[in-house]
Design a protein around this motif. Structure first.
Motif, PDB file in Angstrom:
ATOM      1  N   LEU A   1      19.047  44.807  46.955  1.00  0.00           N
ATOM      2  CA  LEU A   1      20.362  45.328  47.753  1.00  0.00           C
ATOM      3  C   LEU A   1      20.615  46.011  48.649  1.00  0.00           C
ATOM      4  O   LEU A   1      21.850  46.124  49.483  1.00  0.00           O
ATOM      5  N   PRO A   2      19.663  46.081  49.344  1.00  0.00           N
ATOM      6  CA  PRO A   2      20.147  47.278  51.179  1.00  0.00           C
ATOM      7  C   PRO A   2      20.483  46.561  51.406  1.00  0.00           C
ATOM      8  O   PRO A   2      21.452  46.275  52.602  1.00  0.00           O
ATOM      9  N   TYR A   3      20.780  44.594  51.898  1.00  0.00           N
ATOM     10  CA  TYR A   3      20.854  43.876  52.682  1.00  0.00           C
ATOM     11  C   TYR A   3      21.726  42.565  52.623  1.00  0.00           C
ATOM     12  O   TYR A   3      22.010  42.590  52.683  1.00  0.00           O
ATOM     13  N   THR A   4      21.637  42.602  50.999  1.00  0.00           N
ATOM     14  CA  THR A   4      21.630  41.335  50.425  1.00  0.00           C
ATOM     15  C   THR A   4      23.398  42.322  50.017  1.00  0.00           C
ATOM     16  O   THR A   4      24.478  40.706  49.955  1.00  0.00           O
ATOM     17  N   HIS A   5      23.800  43.210  49.733  1.00  0.00           N
ATOM     18  CA  HIS A   5      24.862  43.638  48.836  1.00  0.00           C
ATOM     19  C   HIS A   5      25.200  45.193  49.598  1.00  0.00           C
ATOM     20  O   HIS A   5      25.521  46.316  49.680  1.00  0.00           O
ATOM     21  N   THR A   6      25.098  45.259  51.066  1.00  0.00           N
ATOM     22  CA  THR A   6      25.641  46.594  51.928  1.00  0.00           C
ATOM     23  C   THR A   6      27.218  46.852  51.516  1.00  0.00           C
ATOM     24  O   THR A   6      26.557  48.469  52.106  1.00  0.00           O
ATOM     25  N   GLU A   7      27.705  46.123  51.684  1.00  0.00           N
ATOM     26  CA  GLU A   7      29.104  47.168  51.653  1.00  0.00           C
ATOM     27  C   GLU A   7      28.913  46.987  50.251  1.00  0.00           C
ATOM     28  O   GLU A   7      29.412  48.526  50.464  1.00  0.00           O
ATOM     29  N   ALA A   8      28.586  47.154  49.134  1.00  0.00           N
ATOM     30  CA  ALA A   8      28.428  47.648  47.924  1.00  0.00           C
ATOM     31  C   ALA A   8      27.795  49.121  47.897  1.00  0.00           C
ATOM     32  O   ALA A   8      28.342  50.080  46.967  1.00  0.00           O
ATOM     33  N   VAL A   9      26.506  48.495  48.356  1.00  0.00           N
ATOM     34  CA  VAL A   9      25.668  49.939  48.267  1.00  0.00           C
ATOM     35  C   VAL A   9      26.378  51.556  49.135  1.00  0.00           C
ATOM     36  O   VAL A   9      26.238  52.655  49.002  1.00  0.00           O
ATOM     37  N   ALA A  10      27.233  50.723  50.361  1.00  0.00           N
ATOM     38  CA  ALA A  10      27.446  52.190  51.230  1.00  0.00           C
ATOM     39  C   ALA A  10      28.708  52.482  50.920  1.00  0.00           C
ATOM     40  O   ALA A  10      29.116  53.355  51.361  1.00  0.00           O
ATOM     41  N   GLU A  11      29.767  51.697  50.058  1.00  0.00           N
ATOM     42  CA  GLU A  11      30.664  52.241  48.957  1.00  0.00           C
ATOM     43  C   GLU A  11      29.804  53.460  48.022  1.00  0.00           C
ATOM     44  O   GLU A  11      30.640  54.940  47.612  1.00  0.00           O
ATOM     45  N   GLU A  12      29.378  53.125  47.693  1.00  0.00           N
ATOM     46  CA  GLU A  12      29.061  53.954  46.492  1.00  0.00           C
ATOM     47  C   GLU A  12      28.246  55.309  47.064  1.00  0.00           C
ATOM     48  O   GLU A  12      28.130  56.269  47.294  1.00  0.00           O
ATOM     49  N   ILE A  13      27.189  55.147  48.060  1.00  0.00           N
ATOM     50  CA  ILE A  13      26.797  56.090  49.083  1.00  0.00           C
ATOM     51  C   ILE A  13      28.054  57.371  49.940  1.00  0.00           C
ATOM     52  O   ILE A  13      28.254  57.987  49.632  1.00  0.00           O
ATOM     53  N   ALA A  14      29.456  56.239  50.210  1.00  0.00           N
ATOM     54  CA  ALA A  14      29.960  57.148  51.014  1.00  0.00           C
ATOM     55  C   ALA A  14      31.229  58.647  50.080  1.00  0.00           C
ATOM     56  O   ALA A  14      31.074  58.924  50.123  1.00  0.00           O
ATOM     57  N   ARG A  15      30.936  57.536  48.644  1.00  0.00           N
ATOM     58  CA  ARG A  15      31.628  58.102  47.675  1.00  0.00           C
ATOM     59  C   ARG A  15      30.783  59.457  47.570  1.00  0.00           C
ATOM     60  O   ARG A  15      31.316  60.491  47.155  1.00  0.00           O
ATOM     61  N   PHE A  16      29.681  59.192  47.006  1.00  0.00           N
ATOM     62  CA  PHE A  16      28.498  60.252  46.381  1.00  0.00           C
ATOM     63  C   PHE A  16      28.590  60.964  47.920  1.00  0.00           C
ATOM     64  O   PHE A  16      28.411  62.623  47.416  1.00  0.00           O
ATOM     65  N   VAL A  17      27.937  61.365  48.366  1.00  0.00           N
ATOM     66  CA  VAL A  17      28.194  62.094  49.859  1.00  0.00           C
ATOM     67  C   VAL A  17      29.484  62.946  49.762  1.00  0.00           C
ATOM     68  O   VAL A  17      29.318  64.256  49.804  1.00  0.00           O
ATOM     69  N   ALA A  18      30.184  62.598  50.260  1.00  0.00           N
ATOM     70  CA  ALA A  18      32.154  63.105  49.822  1.00  0.00           C
ATOM     71  C   ALA A  18      32.049  63.959  48.820  1.00  0.00           C
ATOM     72  O   ALA A  18      32.923  65.032  48.743  1.00  0.00           O
TER      73      ALA A  18
END
Length: 306
Positions: A285-302
């Protein structure tokens, strides 16, 4: 030729192939991106990516794929303001292949030494993928100053091996022989099965396969199976939970390596951990679904600036 000699040659062949693989030297490292840190247990290859200034995100890769697995996600972390440190675990990529059981102490001490070498003090956010999730958890359990713990398809929830796999892991010599003989084929099959999937990391499949041609890689993998991957990390996760450290765990909906039953195990050990399942994703998932992973991380960090 006697049958005993045939048997001896068959037993010796996988070990002979390992000895004939090229080792790491200055020529092998020529042109490698990033830099090298001379740490107590051996040279470690690392790179700084992302933002030029800001909080530090340390990204720890998994069992079989070196730090380039983060190349697609690192720019997204940089866009969130992180200075991103990626590095090759011992036995992988361009880092040295020191001897010794690759248990939690082994990997935590490598990370501690790298952070000291880079003069990184205070809190950092840890990102761990697969086996890297186990390493990040072990580090966070010993360092309450960690800012966030973000786990992608993390190991450490359960150890589910069949009898043949347990025999390979637990038997000296014969287990090594069987592993050297069978595991490269298993890895190749897994990599080829992903070749048609989208990837944010250029040429990731060929770069993964290239690891099999480097001396010390296979011994490192089986040492990790016998070390940090040999037991669940319940104590470590419970210690992390007791500190109140914000934890995010992301799972692939179709992950056959880290099953979703692991999600329930983590919830039992840390009721405050935030867990999300990435739709359609497998273990990569870090390289096949990068955008979805990044969105979840951005929401969590915020939501959890800590």
């Amino acid at each position: 030729m006697g049958w005993w000699l045939v048997l001896l040659l068959a037993l010796a062949a996988p070990f002979a192939r390992e000895r004939l693989r090229p080792g790491l030297d200055d020529r092998a490292r020529r042109g490698a991106p990033g830099q090298f840190a001379p740490l107590p247990e051996g040279t470690t290859h690392y790179r700084w990516l992302g933002a030029a200034r800001g909080p530090v995100a340390v990204c720890i890769h998994g069992l079989s794929t070196p730090s380039f697995v983060w190349e697609g996600l690192a720019p997204r972390l940089g866009a969130l303001g992180f200075r991103v440190l990626i590095y090759d675990l011992y036995g992988r990529g361009y880092s040295n292949r020191p001897a010794g059981r690759q248990n939690a102490d082994f990997f935590v001490e490598q990370l501690e030494a790298l952070l000291e070498d880079q003069q990184i003090e205070g809190d950092v956010s840890l990102f761990g993928y697969s086996m890297g999730g186990a390493i990040a958890t072990a580090y966070a359990a010993r360092h309450p100053e960690v800012r966030h713990l973000i786990l992608l398809a993390p190991a450490g929830m359960q150890v589910s091996l069949g009898r043949p796999a347990r025999a390979v892991r637990d038997l000296p010599v014969l287990g090594d022989w069987a592993f050297h003989l069978a595991w490269p084929r298993i890895l190749r099959q897994g990599i080829e099965a992903e070749r048609e999937l989208p990837s944010s990391v250029p040429d990731i499949h060929d770069r993964q396969l290239a690891e099999l041609g480097r001396r010390g890689y296979l011994p490192a993998v089986i040492s990790s199976l016998r070390g940090i991957l040999s037991r669940p990390l319940e104590d470590e996760h419970r210690r992390v939970a007791a500190t109140g450290l914000p934890v995010l765990a992301l799972w692939g909906e179709r992950d056959e390596i880290m099953p979703q039953s692991s999600l329930g195990r983590l919830a039992e050990w840390n009721r405050d951990a935030v867990q999300e399942v990435i739709s359609g994703a497998g273990h990569g998932l870090p390289y096949t679904h990068t955008e979805a992973v990044a969105e979840e991380i951005a929401r969590f960090v915020a939501e959890r600036p800590h």
